[in-house]
Scaffold this motif. Sequence first.
Motif, mmCIF file in Angstrom:
data_model
loop_
_atom_site.group_PDB
_atom_site.id
_atom_site.type_symbol
_atom_site.label_atom_id
_atom_site.label_comp_id
_atom_site.label_asym_id
_atom_site.label_seq_id
_atom_site.Cartn_x
_atom_site.Cartn_y
_atom_site.Cartn_z
ATOM 1 N N GLN A 41 0.827 -1.206 0.000
ATOM 2 C CA GLN A 41 0.000 0.000 0.000
ATOM 3 C C GLN A 41 0.862 1.257 0.000
ATOM 4 O O GLN A 41 0.556 2.240 -0.693
ATOM 5 C CB GLN A 41 -0.942 -0.003 1.204
ATOM 6 C CG GLN A 41 -2.034 1.049 1.132
ATOM 7 C CD GLN A 41 -3.019 0.953 2.290
ATOM 8 O OE1 GLN A 41 -2.906 0.074 3.145
ATOM 9 N NE2 GLN A 41 -3.978 1.863 2.326
ATOM 10 N N THR A 42 1.947 1.228 0.770
ATOM 11 C CA THR A 42 2.872 2.359 0.784
ATOM 12 C C THR A 42 3.487 2.572 -0.591
ATOM 13 O O THR A 42 3.560 3.703 -1.092
ATOM 14 C CB THR A 42 3.979 2.126 1.827
ATOM 15 O OG1 THR A 42 3.386 1.941 3.110
ATOM 16 C CG2 THR A 42 4.935 3.299 1.885
ATOM 17 N N THR A 43 3.919 1.490 -1.210
ATOM 18 C CA THR A 43 4.506 1.577 -2.546
ATOM 19 C C THR A 43 3.510 2.110 -3.560
ATOM 20 O O THR A 43 3.855 2.920 -4.430
ATOM 21 C CB THR A 43 5.027 0.200 -2.995
ATOM 22 O OG1 THR A 43 6.012 -0.262 -2.053
ATOM 23 C CG2 THR A 43 5.656 0.275 -4.373
ATOM 24 N N ALA A 44 2.246 1.692 -3.443
ATOM 25 C CA ALA A 44 1.214 2.152 -4.380
ATOM 26 C C ALA A 44 1.001 3.659 -4.270
ATOM 27 O O ALA A 44 0.852 4.350 -5.286
ATOM 28 C CB ALA A 44 -0.091 1.401 -4.119
ATOM 29 N N ILE A 45 0.985 4.184 -3.046
ATOM 30 C CA ILE A 45 0.814 5.629 -2.863
ATOM 31 C C ILE A 45 2.019 6.376 -3.417
ATOM 32 O O ILE A 45 1.878 7.425 -4.060
ATOM 33 C CB ILE A 45 0.594 5.959 -1.374
ATOM 34 C CG1 ILE A 45 -0.768 5.429 -0.906
ATOM 35 C CG2 ILE A 45 0.680 7.469 -1.135
ATOM 36 C CD1 ILE A 45 -1.044 5.649 0.566
ATOM 37 N N LEU A 46 3.206 5.843 -3.183
ATOM 38 C CA LEU A 46 4.399 6.484 -3.732
ATOM 39 C C LEU A 46 4.353 6.514 -5.258
ATOM 40 O O LEU A 46 4.610 7.558 -5.880
ATOM 41 C CB LEU A 46 5.649 5.749 -3.264
ATOM 42 C CG LEU A 46 6.068 5.942 -1.807
ATOM 43 C CD1 LEU A 46 7.250 5.041 -1.475
ATOM 44 C CD2 LEU A 46 6.407 7.396 -1.520
ATOM 45 N N LYS A 47 4.029 5.407 -5.867
ATOM 46 C CA LYS A 47 3.968 5.351 -7.337
ATOM 47 C C LYS A 47 2.954 6.354 -7.879
ATOM 48 O O LYS A 47 3.226 7.075 -8.854
ATOM 49 C CB LYS A 47 3.597 3.938 -7.794
ATOM 50 C CG LYS A 47 4.712 2.922 -7.668
ATOM 51 C CD LYS A 47 4.255 1.555 -8.170
ATOM 52 C CE LYS A 47 5.384 0.537 -8.121
ATOM 53 N NZ LYS A 47 4.933 -0.808 -8.577
ATOM 54 N N LYS A 48 1.783 6.414 -7.258
ATOM 55 C CA LYS A 48 0.725 7.319 -7.710
ATOM 56 C C LYS A 48 1.181 8.778 -7.670
ATOM 57 O O LYS A 48 0.870 9.562 -8.587
ATOM 58 C CB LYS A 48 -0.508 7.132 -6.834
ATOM 59 C CG LYS A 48 -1.644 8.091 -7.140
ATOM 60 C CD LYS A 48 -2.797 7.906 -6.160
ATOM 61 C CE LYS A 48 -3.892 8.943 -6.404
ATOM 62 N NZ LYS A 48 -5.013 8.794 -5.439
ATOM 63 N N ASN A 49 1.912 9.148 -6.626
ATOM 64 C CA ASN A 49 2.304 10.548 -6.459
ATOM 65 C C ASN A 49 3.600 10.902 -7.166
ATOM 66 O O ASN A 49 3.816 12.077 -7.499
ATOM 67 C CB ASN A 49 2.405 10.872 -4.972
ATOM 68 C CG ASN A 49 1.034 10.977 -4.316
ATOM 69 O OD1 ASN A 49 0.383 12.009 -4.404
ATOM 70 N ND2 ASN A 49 0.588 9.904 -3.669
ATOM 71 N N LEU A 50 4.448 9.924 -7.404
ATOM 72 C CA LEU A 50 5.685 10.197 -8.130
ATOM 73 C C LEU A 50 5.459 10.230 -9.642
ATOM 74 O O LEU A 50 6.161 10.956 -10.360
ATOM 75 C CB LEU A 50 6.735 9.135 -7.800
ATOM 76 C CG LEU A 50 7.315 9.182 -6.384
ATOM 77 C CD1 LEU A 50 8.162 7.952 -6.119
ATOM 78 C CD2 LEU A 50 8.144 10.455 -6.176
ATOM 79 N N ARG A 51 4.474 9.484 -10.109
ATOM 80 C CA ARG A 51 4.255 9.369 -11.557
ATOM 81 C C ARG A 51 4.100 10.718 -12.257
ATOM 82 O O ARG A 51 4.798 10.974 -13.264
ATOM 83 C CB ARG A 51 3.036 8.475 -11.817
ATOM 84 C CG ARG A 51 2.876 8.074 -13.290
ATOM 85 C CD ARG A 51 1.720 7.119 -13.446
ATOM 86 N NE ARG A 51 1.964 5.878 -12.723
ATOM 87 C CZ ARG A 51 1.188 5.435 -11.728
ATOM 88 N NH1 ARG A 51 0.141 6.138 -11.337
ATOM 89 N NH2 ARG A 51 1.464 4.297 -11.132
ATOM 90 N N PRO A 52 3.236 11.629 -11.782
ATOM 91 C CA PRO A 52 3.104 12.907 -12.505
ATOM 92 C C PRO A 52 4.372 13.756 -12.478
ATOM 93 O O PRO A 52 4.641 14.502 -13.426
ATOM 94 C CB PRO A 52 1.952 13.610 -11.774
ATOM 95 C CG PRO A 52 1.798 12.907 -10.472
ATOM 96 C CD PRO A 52 2.246 11.504 -10.695
ATOM 97 N N LEU A 53 5.161 13.647 -11.415
ATOM 98 C CA LEU A 53 6.413 14.409 -11.341
ATOM 99 C C LEU A 53 7.448 13.838 -12.311
ATOM 100 O O LEU A 53 8.142 14.595 -13.011
ATOM 101 C CB LEU A 53 6.955 14.389 -9.915
ATOM 102 C CG LEU A 53 6.067 15.016 -8.837
ATOM 103 C CD1 LEU A 53 6.711 14.853 -7.464
ATOM 104 C CD2 LEU A 53 5.814 16.493 -9.134
ATOM 105 N N LEU A 54 7.528 12.517 -12.367
ATOM 106 C CA LEU A 54 8.485 11.885 -13.266
ATOM 107 C C LEU A 54 8.111 12.135 -14.724
ATOM 108 O O LEU A 54 8.989 12.280 -15.581
ATOM 109 C CB LEU A 54 8.569 10.384 -12.974
ATOM 110 C CG LEU A 54 9.110 10.016 -11.595
ATOM 111 C CD1 LEU A 54 9.016 8.516 -11.359
ATOM 112 C CD2 LEU A 54 10.554 10.496 -11.428
#
Length: 276
Positions: free
Chosen positions: A171-184
């Motif tokens: 779940q932690t990884t999923a939140i990180l991926k969701k929020n990092l994706r638009p920045l990347l």
Amino acid sequence: MNKKESPTDNSLPVAPVGFFDSGVGGLSVLQAVRRILPHENLIYFADSAHCPYGNRSGDFVRRRSLAITGFLLAQGAKAVVVACNSASEAALELLRLTFPGLEIIGVEPAVKVAQSMSKNKKIGVLGTPLTLRGGRFFRLLNDFSAGMEVYTQPVAGLVELIETGCLDDAQTTAILKKNLRPLLKKGIDTLVLGCTHYPLLKEDIASLCGPQVELIDTAEPVARQLRRRLLSTGRLNPGPGSGHIEYFSSGAVQAVNPVLRKIMADPALVVSQSSV
């Protein structure tokens, strides 16, 4: 370390440095201080009963910050580190006005450092809503973002997971991926970790971003600033020996204790209950 009974004790080099955060995130700052200032006695206050601050009103965070700083001062703190971006945003100026004789150091997203490090002039900032919509952050952008593209990403739900000790689950990884994706997708090469909780996930964030993105947090700059201030006021603890650390929480210690033990890698760590 014995608790101090008089606020006059905070003039002594052996007096402790106090830290507070909405929860466990400020431990990332405390760890940096421990590395740079190993002789200092430290007191850490986790306001776990009211975590997270990032979604709270500024008035609420100011009230909690005043109460906790008063508590740390009563323990004899010679300085207080507001080891929370949201509390620094909402309450730092008020704390300095209310406690004029106390050294108070806050944290803020390291936009200035990112500006000097970014090669392609594209910077991302992860933070809580309270931090990213605040006046201090707005002034940082005005002062240090000239010629830069700065993309902000308010994050929901991550602090709550970290508070339960979920540092490496799906779940932690999923939140990180969701929020990092638009920045990347914007092509950033530098990412500012604008909440003191996020460096506790630094390895996972680095893995998701890849080697082309430099991660920046404020823990070590804050520790160095604390050292400069204590040295200039003659209150740097010269040692010898390692300082002690005391831990307090406004939350249920049976829940908080195992999380702090995990983060600090100290199975003997004990958190004391506070009624503040």
